[in-house]
Design a protein around this motif. Structure first.
Motif, short mmCIF file in Angstrom:
data_model
loop_
_atom_site.label_atom_id
_atom_site.label_comp_id
_atom_site.label_asym_id
_atom_site.label_seq_id
_atom_site.Cartn_x
_atom_site.Cartn_y
_atom_site.Cartn_z
N ALA A 43 0.82 -1.21 0.00
CA ALA A 43 0.00 0.00 0.00
C ALA A 43 0.85 1.26 0.00
N ALA A 44 2.08 1.16 0.51
CA ALA A 44 2.96 2.32 0.56
C ALA A 44 3.84 2.43 -0.69
N ASN A 45 3.72 1.45 -1.58
CA ASN A 45 4.51 1.42 -2.81
C ASN A 45 3.73 2.12 -3.92
N ASP A 46 4.16 3.31 -4.31
CA ASP A 46 3.41 4.11 -5.26
C ASP A 46 3.27 3.47 -6.63
N SER A 47 4.13 2.52 -6.97
CA SER A 47 4.06 1.90 -8.29
C SER A 47 2.97 0.85 -8.39
N VAL A 48 2.45 0.38 -7.25
CA VAL A 48 1.42 -0.66 -7.29
C VAL A 48 0.20 -0.36 -6.43
N ASN A 49 0.25 0.69 -5.62
CA ASN A 49 -0.83 0.86 -4.64
C ASN A 49 -2.11 1.44 -5.21
N PHE A 50 -2.14 1.75 -6.52
CA PHE A 50 -3.36 2.28 -7.11
C PHE A 50 -4.52 1.30 -7.01
N VAL A 51 -4.23 0.00 -6.93
CA VAL A 51 -5.31 -0.98 -6.85
C VAL A 51 -5.77 -1.22 -5.42
N ILE A 52 -5.07 -0.67 -4.46
CA ILE A 52 -5.40 -0.90 -3.05
C ILE A 52 -6.14 0.28 -2.43
N ASN A 53 -5.90 1.46 -2.97
CA ASN A 53 -6.36 2.67 -2.29
C ASN A 53 -7.86 2.70 -2.01
N SER A 54 -8.66 2.11 -2.88
CA SER A 54 -10.11 2.18 -2.69
C SER A 54 -10.58 1.41 -1.46
N TYR A 55 -9.75 0.50 -0.96
CA TYR A 55 -10.11 -0.26 0.23
C TYR A 55 -9.88 0.52 1.52
N PHE A 56 -9.13 1.61 1.44
CA PHE A 56 -8.73 2.30 2.66
C PHE A 56 -9.83 3.24 3.16
N ARG A 57 -10.85 2.62 3.75
CA ARG A 57 -11.91 3.31 4.46
C ARG A 57 -11.95 2.76 5.86
N ASP A 58 -12.19 3.62 6.83
CA ASP A 58 -12.15 3.17 8.22
C ASP A 58 -13.17 2.07 8.51
N ASP A 59 -14.38 2.16 7.89
CA ASP A 59 -15.37 1.12 8.17
C ASP A 59 -14.93 -0.22 7.59
N VAL A 60 -14.28 -0.19 6.41
CA VAL A 60 -13.77 -1.43 5.82
C VAL A 60 -12.68 -2.02 6.70
N LEU A 61 -11.71 -1.19 7.08
CA LEU A 61 -10.58 -1.69 7.88
C LEU A 61 -11.03 -2.14 9.27
N THR A 62 -12.06 -1.50 9.82
CA THR A 62 -12.58 -1.92 11.12
C THR A 62 -13.22 -3.30 11.02
N SER A 63 -13.99 -3.53 9.95
CA SER A 63 -14.60 -4.85 9.76
C SER A 63 -13.54 -5.92 9.51
N VAL A 64 -12.49 -5.54 8.79
CA VAL A 64 -11.40 -6.49 8.54
C VAL A 64 -10.74 -6.89 9.85
N GLN A 65 -10.60 -5.97 10.78
CA GLN A 65 -10.01 -6.31 12.07
C GLN A 65 -10.93 -7.26 12.87
N LYS A 66 -12.22 -7.13 12.70
CA LYS A 66 -13.15 -8.07 13.33
C LYS A 66 -13.00 -9.47 12.71
N LEU A 67 -12.82 -9.50 11.41
CA LEU A 67 -12.56 -10.78 10.75
C LEU A 67 -11.25 -11.38 11.24
N ASN A 68 -10.28 -10.52 11.47
CA ASN A 68 -8.98 -10.97 11.97
C ASN A 68 -9.12 -11.61 13.35
N SER A 69 -9.95 -11.01 14.19
CA SER A 69 -10.20 -11.57 15.52
C SER A 69 -10.90 -12.91 15.44
N LEU A 70 -11.85 -13.02 14.49
CA LEU A 70 -12.55 -14.29 14.30
C LEU A 70 -11.56 -15.37 13.85
N ALA A 71 -10.67 -15.01 12.93
CA ALA A 71 -9.67 -15.97 12.46
C ALA A 71 -8.81 -16.45 13.63
#
Length: 324
Positions: A229-257
């Motif tokens: 995500a910090a690599n400017d040559s490839v992070n264009f495909v990742i940026n749309s995921y960077f929303r707090d609600d998305v990342l918060t839900s992902v952390q809940k999935l992480n806890s479930l895992a």
């Protein structure tokens, strides 16, 4: 490793495949790429995906070099065409001219006598579908490819192609390669049912949402300096995921895992493989250890209660449509 038939064909491919988009020939040095490919092969992965447009052919060259020490019958190579490979008006798309020329070019870069699966990287509205399908069928007749597939085609386009194939007695298209993960599920509505009805398997890419579904990105925090995500040559495909609600839900999935004793990556891949319409999920890897972690997902079975809990977490994400 476990294996599934690709659609209704007789071709059996590993439930996880190794891809080279944004990695081999680009952000990962060649020796590391070889190490990842060799590790994948060692662990039973027999499906390797690339495309002519990945670094203008460099990814194909790296893959071909890595695989040349193995028996040709022991692995399946998939490559694609559609995107520009030169400045000319015929250096792109799905015309007969471009298909024939790029197949030969890919074979040369890969160092192979035939391509197992040749895919239309996108739909081409400027070329009659019959022209594209006849060209692919001719490549099969010539022995240059064994099977043909498509990538990111709509349900209507898939249905039309299947109809033309049946009417003209062409060899069937056996696969579609769409994006599919816990966050991007558009294929569930129409693409999966139509594909299954027409004997096509799904080869899904970005199953970990470009690393988002590893759990390493946290809400309200900076991106790790060494991350994709910090690599400017490839992070264009990742940026749309960077929303707090998305990342918060992902952390809940992480806890479930963690409660299940698996990593989030493994949980995410097992969730994809729960669906019989999926033939394989393509993972990327910049380290052999990532391949070792991911392959363990094929042995994880998710029961009804776990799947229900995952759905409840994902329902918390509202109005999320990253690229559609």
């Amino acid at each position: 490793m476990k294996y599934r038939r690709l659609g209704n064909s007789g071709l059996k491919i590993s439930e996880l495949g190794l891809g080279s988009w944004l990695t081999y020939g680009k952000s990962v040095n060649n020796q590391t790429a070889y190490d990842c490919i060799h590790k994948a092969y060692e662990l039973g992965i027999n499906f390797f995906d690339t495309a002519n447009a990945y670094e203008n052919g460099r990814a194909e060259e790296v893959l071909g070099e890595a695989l040349k020490e193995y028996p040709r019958s022991s692995y399946v190579v998939a490559t694609k065409l559609f995107f520009p490979m030169g400045p000319g008006p015929n250096d792109r798309g799905l015309s007969r001219k471009h298909i024939m020329e790029q197949c030969d070019a890919s074979l040369k870069r890969l160092g192979l006598d035939y391509i197992d699966l040749y895919q239309c990287h996108r739909f081409d509205p400027e070329v009659p579908m019959e022209e594209t399908l006849y060209a692919l069928d001719d490549l099969v007749r010539q022995g240059k490819i064994l099977y043909a597939g498509v990538s990111e085609w709509s349900a209507a386009q898939i249905e039309k192609a299947a109809g033309i194939g049946k009417a003209c007695q062409l060899r069937p298209i056996i696969s579609n390669q769409p994006i599919y993960n816990m966050l991007e599920r558009y294929i569930e509505r129409e693409v999966l049912p139509v594909s299954t009805e027409n004997g096509m398997g799904q080869i899904v890419f970005s199953p970990l949402a470009q690393g988002i579904l590893t759990g390493k990105y946290k809400p309200n925090t900076e991106k790790p300096a060494d991350s994709r995500a910090a690599n400017d040559s490839v992070n264009f495909v990742i940026n749309s995921y960077f929303r707090d609600d998305v990342l918060t839900s992902v952390q809940k999935l992480n806890s479930l895992a963690a409660e299940l004793g698996v990593t989030l990556s493994q949980l995410s891949l097992a969730w994809i493989l729960r669906h019989p319409g999926i033939s394989t999920a393509i993972v990327g890897a910049s380290k052999p250890q990532q391949v070792e972690e991911n392959v363990k997902a094929v042995d994880i079975n998710l029961d009804h209660e776990v799947l229900k809990e995952i759905e409840l977490i994902l329902e918390e994400i509202k109005d999320f449509a990253p690229r559609r």
